[in-house]
Design a protein around this motif. Sequence first.
Motif, mmCIF file in Angstrom:
data_model
loop_
_atom_site.group_PDB
_atom_site.id
_atom_site.type_symbol
_atom_site.label_atom_id
_atom_site.label_comp_id
_atom_site.label_asym_id
_atom_site.label_seq_id
_atom_site.Cartn_x
_atom_site.Cartn_y
_atom_site.Cartn_z
ATOM 1 N N LEU A 137 3.089 7.013 6.744
ATOM 2 C CA LEU A 137 4.121 5.972 6.378
ATOM 3 C C LEU A 137 3.717 4.956 5.776
ATOM 4 O O LEU A 137 4.274 4.509 4.655
ATOM 5 N N SER A 138 2.401 4.227 6.078
ATOM 6 C CA SER A 138 2.240 3.057 5.582
ATOM 7 C C SER A 138 1.566 3.401 4.338
ATOM 8 O O SER A 138 1.401 2.447 3.382
ATOM 9 N N ARG A 139 0.854 4.634 4.144
ATOM 10 C CA ARG A 139 0.262 4.668 2.759
ATOM 11 C C ARG A 139 1.177 5.320 1.968
ATOM 12 O O ARG A 139 0.946 5.567 0.751
ATOM 13 N N GLY A 140 2.441 5.554 2.131
ATOM 14 C CA GLY A 140 3.283 5.939 1.086
ATOM 15 C C GLY A 140 3.405 7.497 0.896
ATOM 16 O O GLY A 140 3.712 8.090 -0.045
ATOM 17 N N ALA A 156 9.648 2.416 6.794
ATOM 18 C CA ALA A 156 8.383 2.776 7.678
ATOM 19 C C ALA A 156 9.042 2.789 9.229
ATOM 20 O O ALA A 156 8.993 3.480 10.223
ATOM 21 N N HIS A 167 -2.170 -2.022 7.534
ATOM 22 C CA HIS A 167 -1.822 -2.094 5.887
ATOM 23 C C HIS A 167 -0.772 -3.287 5.477
ATOM 24 O O HIS A 167 0.001 -3.608 6.247
ATOM 25 N N ARG A 211 1.110 -5.048 8.356
ATOM 26 C CA ARG A 211 1.714 -4.442 9.639
ATOM 27 C C ARG A 211 0.587 -4.419 10.603
ATOM 28 O O ARG A 211 -0.629 -4.103 10.760
ATOM 29 N N LEU A 258 2.285 -4.425 3.319
ATOM 30 C CA LEU A 258 3.593 -3.756 3.062
ATOM 31 C C LEU A 258 4.505 -4.697 2.412
ATOM 32 O O LEU A 258 4.655 -5.734 3.031
ATOM 33 N N SER A 277 0.925 -1.167 0.015
ATOM 34 C CA SER A 277 0.045 -0.038 -0.052
ATOM 35 C C SER A 277 0.926 1.244 -0.007
ATOM 36 O O SER A 277 0.481 2.334 -0.281
ATOM 37 N N SER A 278 2.269 1.157 0.153
ATOM 38 C CA SER A 278 2.875 2.210 0.151
ATOM 39 C C SER A 278 3.561 2.438 -1.067
ATOM 40 O O SER A 278 3.496 3.556 -1.796
#
Lengths: 344, 546
Positions: free
Chosen positions: B422-425, A32, A22, A17, A24, A6-7
């Motif tokens: 951060l997790s969503r970028g 992160a 989320h 996570r 990742l 998702s990042s």
Amino acid sequence: MPVQCSSCACSRAVLKRPKTGHSLCKGCFFWAFEEETHRTITSARLFDRGETVAIGASGGKDSTVLAYVLKVLNERYDYGLNLLLLSVDEGITGYRDHSLEAVKTNQQQYDLPLKIVSYEELYGWTMDAIVKQVGVKNNCTFCGVFRRQALDRGAVMLNVDKICTGHNADDVAETVLMNVLRGDVARLNRCTAVSTAGGGSDGVVPRCKPLKYAYEKEIVLYAYFKKLHYFSTECVYSPNAYRGHARTFLKDLEAVRPSAIADVIHSGENLSLKEGVKMPVQGTCSRCGYISSQALCKSCVLLEGLNRGLPKLGIGKHHRLHGRILARQPLTPVEEEKMKTLEF
Amino acid sequence: MCQVEEEYSGPLEKTSLPTVSKKCMKCKESTAVLIIRVGDAFCRDCFREYFVHKFRAMLGKNRVIFPGEKVLLAVSGGPASSSMLTQVQEGLSRDAPKKLRFAPGIIYIDEGGACDQNAEEREKTLSQMEAIFRKTGFPYHIVSLEQVFSLPNSVLEPVSCGPERPGSSYKAAVDQYLQQKEVNQRQGQLATEEAQDAVAHLSVQASQVSPEHKQALEKLFSSLKTLTARQDMLQTLRQHLILHTARLNGYSKVMMGDSCTRLAIRLLSNISLGRGASLAVDTGFSDPRYGDVVIVRPMRDYSSKEIAFYNRLFGVRSLFISGLGTKTSNKASIQQLTESFVIKLQADFPSTVSTIYRTSEKLHTACPPQTSGAVAADKCLLCLCAVCNKAGKSQHQHYHFYYKHFVDAASASHASLISERLSRGELGMEAKIDPASCCPSGTLDPFSCQREGQGCGEGGSCTAARAPAPADLKSLLCYSCRLTVEDMAAEDTLPPYITSEAEKRWNSMSRLRANPAAPFTRAESQNNRIDTEAHTWAPRCRDKGR
């Protein structure tokens, strides 16, 4: 259908996570985790340039990850810190001797100097000998009090400016809950602080917790994916600790709502006490000079009890007896009897 | 071991376990019939005296209820509130030595709509409750939860406190009341008073529940995804209903029947929900956050065991009404989990509940002071507690573009938000910017974010596509109310009074924000600087950003 990270949205996700849910990929997760630690350090201004920082290393997952991440961040963001490892040997066979091996491996891998201080050389007692005298119900008090002083003594020997420990979000949340359950408002006020006040007075080195907002599960995931080497067994004496109850409760809370750990810390940070609540005042111990809120510091009292064969001397109220202990007067037979009772 | 101030246990002699065949520890004459706490055996009469005395002492010590005041008793039908009702009845009855002196009313909230009860069950419960209330002779109000959809906005508006009533004027008020009563008696107005009492006995019942409201309530509760959120929302709506009824009928105090055990559970679950800042008002004796109506908890000294014994011995009638948490597992919600944890721990460590109770007494709420100039934006829309974090822990305040007020940069709420982003970028690897800013545009001036395009909407990576115009409910809420609303599938299922009040506040805040000269929160005017020189070492690209 593979789930995308998702990042970065370009590679496949390999983990979910625990903190936010989320998905990742490895690289984004590492980024992160490290970035969050960096933000904790910078926003709380934990370090200054050029300082010598001792990392409290036990060989377990928290301190291993802490050492690794600090080393990475020190280079990446140019903190300019001088890092070294400080380890405490409590003398618990089957537990501490193995974890010290892990610390020695860390030292070689990260190329950091290592110092080990032991209870035997500082106090003349190992934890195994203490448990033989005290029993299994109150031994955690001895271990915790002695370890804190041992860390400070070791830090003074090495001439460091700060100590950092690997306390994670779960630890801080458990401490908040435990202090509420025990009614310890003085500690409740201080336990969510990311660093202790200090510096200046002899024997007191300020301590901080850079991993304060990192969940334990994420630390495990980080160590796993980075293939870090650590020692992972419970202390043999821990099943009887009161903290276990708070820990089970916290784990259940996390299962219901993953953000509960951060919520507990948030509540702890926003607690305030009424004025007029009696709080302990910081002074120094009259025997060893260490900081203390009573005439005698706790470790002096505990040691006195051990040396005199009165194992319960440090457990429970004993302010009235401080004066007599200081003057090395003998105690009456009734008092001696009270303090000899063991609980197994 | 489990308490900080623990005394030594005595020498290991043979202690006799307290048995019921012992003598009462108080009068030492009659046989004991029950044991409360760890070893206190009481006979029936001494127990009754002890129980009644505790109630009076709690009211007398705190001196918040003035003679002649109208007090609303919130009765849920459960053992604690039924016991409270009995105590009030006994206290007001003519033959009591020191009569209580206030005018009570009863409120009962029918929550069947939220708990999926069918109409017959609700009818049956209602008629049983009415029978109980009629016997007491106090005026009663039966309100159904569906009426939440016809509440006015004024429920949520913060009201400044009434005139201060310090302790010294309490005595004066009592004396005045007694004199007035004597005068009335002499003038034979006693008969008129009794007639007035009789008229007041008429029940004040809610009108029939309209089907649209019923449907709306069902929609609201089904849009809340977790049981934790549902229980939290139910608690909030209940408070609002009670508050509104009290205001409408001129009651200035509300008595809630929360026992010691229930309050200890609530303290722990509030900590787990993130309501640390308001612990003192949520579990203390008096809750003054609504201003004109004060909530008091006279039963907070009684453990649920004592209440149960009293009800059994003296025939207090209570009903079991199933709620949201009935028949769910222990771990279905945070509140359920906390309850089972505390009860189990109490079995092993009998002082747990009283220790937690004592901890709650030492707490104090860090609410913004209720001055007349207090901006509404300082208080949470739903629970009326302080929205801003406690300042000063790190002397480093951040303007939070999402929460729209200042938060401590080194705090858990800030850390959680960073993790989310951060997790969503949103804070990608190339944005190694000055860590003081949480806004990717790199500028540190809070208002530039706003001016550039209505709440960073145009910034793109700043927020998750938030439309500029409609009110952002979450920014008006405190940390834990925000968690509850985040568990909702659709925010528009909330009752109209909440959504319209949110619109109103949002619009007034937007107007203030558009005029940067006027500080829109008190915190902002004090902490207007953003630390540009925040850190003593430089990340590599610090010089580039500014």
